[in-house]
Design a protein around this motif. Structure first.
Motif, PDB file in Angstrom:
ATOM      1  N   LEU A   1       1.273 -12.793 -11.727  1.00 36.65           N
ATOM      2  CA  LEU A   1       0.154 -11.872 -11.539  1.00 36.65           C
ATOM      3  C   LEU A   1      -0.538 -11.503 -12.849  1.00 36.65           C
ATOM      4  O   LEU A   1      -1.487 -10.731 -12.845  1.00 36.65           O
ATOM      5  CB  LEU A   1       0.645 -10.608 -10.826  1.00 36.65           C
ATOM      6  CG  LEU A   1       1.207 -10.814  -9.414  1.00 36.65           C
ATOM      7  CD1 LEU A   1       1.654  -9.493  -8.812  1.00 36.65           C
ATOM      8  CD2 LEU A   1       0.187 -11.493  -8.500  1.00 36.65           C
TER       9      LEU A   1
ATOM     10  N   SER B   1       5.587 -10.396 -12.450  1.00 37.21           N
ATOM     11  CA  SER B   1       4.716  -9.529 -13.249  1.00 37.21           C
ATOM     12  C   SER B   1       4.181 -10.240 -14.482  1.00 37.21           C
ATOM     13  O   SER B   1       2.996 -10.132 -14.815  1.00 37.21           O
ATOM     14  CB  SER B   1       5.476  -8.263 -13.676  1.00 37.21           C
ATOM     15  OG  SER B   1       5.869  -7.510 -12.552  1.00 37.21           O
TER      16      SER B   1
ATOM     17  N   GLU C   1       3.386 -10.277  -4.011  1.00 44.54           N
ATOM     18  CA  GLU C   1       3.695  -8.849  -3.829  1.00 44.54           C
ATOM     19  C   GLU C   1       4.907  -8.667  -2.918  1.00 44.54           C
ATOM     20  O   GLU C   1       5.760  -7.802  -3.161  1.00 44.54           O
ATOM     21  CB  GLU C   1       2.488  -8.114  -3.241  1.00 44.54           C
ATOM     22  CG  GLU C   1       1.313  -7.976  -4.193  1.00 44.54           C
ATOM     23  CD  GLU C   1       0.368  -9.174  -4.156  1.00 44.54           C
ATOM     24  OE1 GLU C   1      -0.637  -9.155  -4.866  1.00 44.54           O
ATOM     25  OE2 GLU C   1       0.667 -10.138  -3.408  1.00 44.54           O
TER      26      GLU C   1
ATOM     27  N   SER D   1       8.375  -6.970  -4.180  1.00 38.38           N
ATOM     28  CA  SER D   1       8.766  -5.696  -3.579  1.00 38.38           C
ATOM     29  C   SER D   1      10.099  -5.777  -2.847  1.00 38.38           C
ATOM     30  O   SER D   1      10.903  -4.840  -2.900  1.00 38.38           O
ATOM     31  CB  SER D   1       7.683  -5.216  -2.603  1.00 38.38           C
ATOM     32  OG  SER D   1       6.471  -4.992  -3.276  1.00 38.38           O
TER      33      SER D   1
ATOM     34  N   TYR E   1       4.865  -2.661   0.114  1.00 34.54           N
ATOM     35  CA  TYR E   1       3.944  -3.458  -0.698  1.00 34.54           C
ATOM     36  C   TYR E   1       2.605  -3.628   0.008  1.00 34.54           C
ATOM     37  O   TYR E   1       2.491  -3.460   1.229  1.00 34.54           O
ATOM     38  CB  TYR E   1       4.553  -4.840  -0.983  1.00 34.54           C
ATOM     39  CG  TYR E   1       4.619  -5.741   0.237  1.00 34.54           C
ATOM     40  CD1 TYR E   1       3.650  -6.722   0.461  1.00 34.54           C
ATOM     41  CD2 TYR E   1       5.640  -5.616   1.174  1.00 34.54           C
ATOM     42  CE1 TYR E   1       3.701  -7.534   1.575  1.00 34.54           C
ATOM     43  CE2 TYR E   1       5.701  -6.422   2.292  1.00 34.54           C
ATOM     44  CZ  TYR E   1       4.728  -7.380   2.482  1.00 34.54           C
ATOM     45  OH  TYR E   1       4.775  -8.186   3.588  1.00 34.54           O
ATOM     46  N   THR E   2       1.614  -3.966  -0.787  1.00 39.75           N
ATOM     47  CA  THR E   2       0.287  -4.303  -0.268  1.00 39.75           C
ATOM     48  C   THR E   2      -0.132  -5.627  -0.881  1.00 39.75           C
ATOM     49  O   THR E   2      -0.056  -5.809  -2.091  1.00 39.75           O
ATOM     50  CB  THR E   2      -0.747  -3.222  -0.646  1.00 39.75           C
ATOM     51  OG1 THR E   2      -0.314  -1.964  -0.127  1.00 39.75           O
ATOM     52  CG2 THR E   2      -2.122  -3.581  -0.075  1.00 39.75           C
ATOM     53  N   ASN E   3      -0.542  -6.560  -0.042  1.00 41.01           N
ATOM     54  CA  ASN E   3      -0.987  -7.857  -0.552  1.00 41.01           C
ATOM     55  C   ASN E   3      -2.337  -7.707  -1.241  1.00 41.01           C
ATOM     56  O   ASN E   3      -3.317  -7.295  -0.622  1.00 41.01           O
ATOM     57  CB  ASN E   3      -1.106  -8.880   0.587  1.00 41.01           C
ATOM     58  CG  ASN E   3       0.243  -9.459   0.960  1.00 41.01           C
ATOM     59  OD1 ASN E   3       1.143  -9.511   0.135  1.00 41.01           O
ATOM     60  ND2 ASN E   3       0.383  -9.883   2.205  1.00 41.01           N
ATOM     61  N   ILE E   4      -2.374  -8.028  -2.515  1.00 38.06           N
ATOM     62  CA  ILE E   4      -3.610  -7.972  -3.293  1.00 38.06           C
ATOM     63  C   ILE E   4      -4.026  -9.368  -3.727  1.00 38.06           C
ATOM     64  O   ILE E   4      -5.192  -9.739  -3.685  1.00 38.06           O
ATOM     65  CB  ILE E   4      -3.429  -7.061  -4.528  1.00 38.06           C
ATOM     66  CG1 ILE E   4      -3.076  -5.640  -4.095  1.00 38.06           C
ATOM     67  CG2 ILE E   4      -4.684  -7.055  -5.395  1.00 38.06           C
ATOM     68  CD1 ILE E   4      -2.690  -4.720  -5.232  1.00 38.06           C
ATOM     69  N   HIS E   5      -3.014 -10.159  -4.114  1.00 34.52           N
ATOM     70  CA  HIS E   5      -3.304 -11.503  -4.616  1.00 34.52           C
ATOM     71  C   HIS E   5      -3.715 -12.443  -3.489  1.00 34.52           C
ATOM     72  O   HIS E   5      -3.079 -12.499  -2.443  1.00 34.52           O
ATOM     73  CB  HIS E   5      -2.081 -12.079  -5.330  1.00 34.52           C
ATOM     74  CG  HIS E   5      -2.307 -13.446  -5.888  1.00 34.52           C
ATOM     75  ND1 HIS E   5      -2.051 -14.589  -5.159  1.00 34.52           N
ATOM     76  CD2 HIS E   5      -2.804 -13.851  -7.084  1.00 34.52           C
ATOM     77  CE1 HIS E   5      -2.357 -15.640  -5.898  1.00 34.52           C
ATOM     78  NE2 HIS E   5      -2.807 -15.218  -7.062  1.00 34.52           N
ATOM     79  N   VAL E   6      -4.800 -13.170  -3.679  1.00 39.80           N
ATOM     80  CA  VAL E   6      -5.244 -14.211  -2.751  1.00 39.80           C
ATOM     81  C   VAL E   6      -5.300 -15.521  -3.532  1.00 39.80           C
ATOM     82  O   VAL E   6      -5.986 -15.604  -4.554  1.00 39.80           O
ATOM     83  CB  VAL E   6      -6.637 -13.896  -2.160  1.00 39.80           C
ATOM     84  CG1 VAL E   6      -7.105 -15.039  -1.273  1.00 39.80           C
ATOM     85  CG2 VAL E   6      -6.601 -12.585  -1.392  1.00 39.80           C
TER      86      VAL E   6
ATOM     87  N   SER F   1       3.882 -13.671  -0.114  1.00 43.86           N
ATOM     88  CA  SER F   1       2.948 -13.449  -1.216  1.00 43.86           C
ATOM     89  C   SER F   1       3.743 -13.002  -2.438  1.00 43.86           C
ATOM     90  O   SER F   1       4.903 -12.574  -2.315  1.00 43.86           O
ATOM     91  CB  SER F   1       1.954 -12.357  -0.838  1.00 43.86           C
ATOM     92  OG  SER F   1       2.640 -11.112  -0.689  1.00 43.86           O
TER      93      SER F   1
END
Length: 407
Positions: free
Chosen positions: A259, A255, A219, A223, A158-163, A217
């Motif tokens: 997000l 989902s 994500e 994940s 996973y990659t953290n996108i949400h802040v 997070s």
């Protein structure tokens, strides 16, 4: 969905399947209970499916390939439907725990049969249903372990996108607001002194070492644990006439409601998630302050989008509320204050007062005199909420919190 389990984890899972199936087969007191409840037909099916599952599991290991066992799965579904009917007759607290134990056992046995026939997703869902609706025999953890290991094979990068972005929601100006004091990392002795006045306070820098602070997070949760089924509340709050509950996977929940923008609010609220997804416990640690408790500490999780609200209410516990991800705001009142509780017996701990209403002091003039203790929590903050203190909670962003209830 791609499923890939390390060889060591695969061996561990089969070991859990074997030990669990044999444990349930040899639990004589449980088997006798069938007879006491005049369920001879169901006992026959139960005994048959356990014996057949042991044989199928052995065949799966010997042949190293999937085993066709639809008959076992069908028999499991007959028993699950039977237990479900018994569980849902009358009030939950009055249900004979035998039926919940049966539901847990058969959910595990169904998981075993689904897994060795290639139904990985259905297998983990079966475990989750057993964990949500069922009850264990003594302290066994076979269903927890099976679900946790299977989910390792469905874990993704996973990659953290949400802040989390804090939205400022100002309380009505007519409230008599008092700021909650903050203390930096108090010792246990000082903590006990802080408890004496019986008023709220915030503690800083006592959970900043938790891996959860950096990891949890949306994500990450989607994940690593997205395949797990959990109970989610749908609606603005539990006093709303449109409030309901729904079972969904964490992937679906995150989902659709975390997000993405949704027309409705959903909240994974007041749930003992660590008894369900036990791997998450690795990312937190018990608070030393709970050592002052004279009872078992109850650990609940709260995960939801911006805008979730817990209406003004009080609990029958002391509360150490830990903010892990995102931001929340508390508005609290002394337990001695008359907060106009609902008269219905199920809502006697919940106030009729909407403390966020611009006309709150017009609807309830006595609110002008009452002191509202207000605080905003961010990641790493721990709030002490005293026993029976009234509190209203709003998420100012996507938020994950852990509460430790004790007496």
């Amino acid at each position: 969905m791609l499923f890939c389990l390390e060889k060591s984890d695969s061996h561990r899972l089969i070991d859990v399947f074997e030990k669990g199936t044999r444990f349930y087969s040899q639990e004589n007191a449980f088997h006798k209970r069938f007879v006491e409840l005049f369920c001879t037909k169901e006992k026959f099916i139960f005994d048959c499916v356990l014996a057949s599952t042991i044989k199928c599991l052995q065949k799966y290991q010997d042949d190293c390939k999937e085993v066709e066992n639809q008959t076992n799965i069908n028999q499991c579904e007959i028993l699950i439907d039977f237990a479900w009917e018994k569980i849902n007759i009358g009030h939950w607290k009055d249900v004979d725990v035998f039926w919940r134990k049966l539901y847990r056992i058969i959910s595990f046995i169904k998981c075993v049969n689904l897994y060795i026939s290639g139904g990985v997703i259905d297998a983990i869902k079966s475990c989750d249903m057993g964990l949500i609706m069922g009850a264990p025999i003594r302290e066994e953890l076979f269903t927890h372990e099976a679900a946790d290991v299977i989910s390792l094979g469905l874990s993704k990068e996973y990659t953290n996108i949400h802040v989390p972005t804090k939205r400022y929601v100002i309380p009505p100006r007519s409230l008599n607001i008092k700021e909650v004091p903050s203390i930096n990392s108090p010792s246990l002795q000082y903590f006990m002194e802080l408890l004496e006045p019986g008023t709220p306070f915030v503690m800083k820098n006592i959970i900043s070492h938790w891996p959860a602070i950096k990891k949890w997070s949306p994500e990450f949760l989607r994940s690593k644990h997205g395949c797990r089924t959990v109970p989610v509340e749908i609606g603005s709050s539990y006093v709303s006439e449109h409030w309901s509950q729904k079972l969904m996977t964490l992937d679906e929940y995150i989902s659709d409601y975390i997000l993405s923008k949704s027309d409705s609010i959903a909240y994974l609220a007041q749930y003992e998630l660590f008894k369900h997804i036990t791997r998450l416990k690795e990312d937190i640690s018990p608070l030393d302050y709970c050592a002052v408790s004279n009872s078992e500490v109850v650990t609940n999780c709260w995960f939801g989008p911006e805008g979730t609200v817990s209406p003004l209410h009080h609990d029958h516990y002391q509360n150490l509320f830990c903010q892990v991800y995102g931001y929340k705001r508390f508005i609290m009142y002394d337990r001695a204050d008359d907060m106009h509780p609902h008269q219905h017996h199920l809502l006697k701990n919940t106030s009729q007062v909407d403390v966020e209403s611009p006309t709150v002091t017009e609807e309830f003039p006595d609110m002008k005199e009452k002191v509202a203790w207000v605080v905003e929590l961010g990641p790493g903050d721990v709030l002490y909420v005293p026993l029976h203190w009234w509190h209203h909670v709003r998420s100012l962003s996507v938020s994950f919190s852990v509460s430790f209830w004790w007496k």
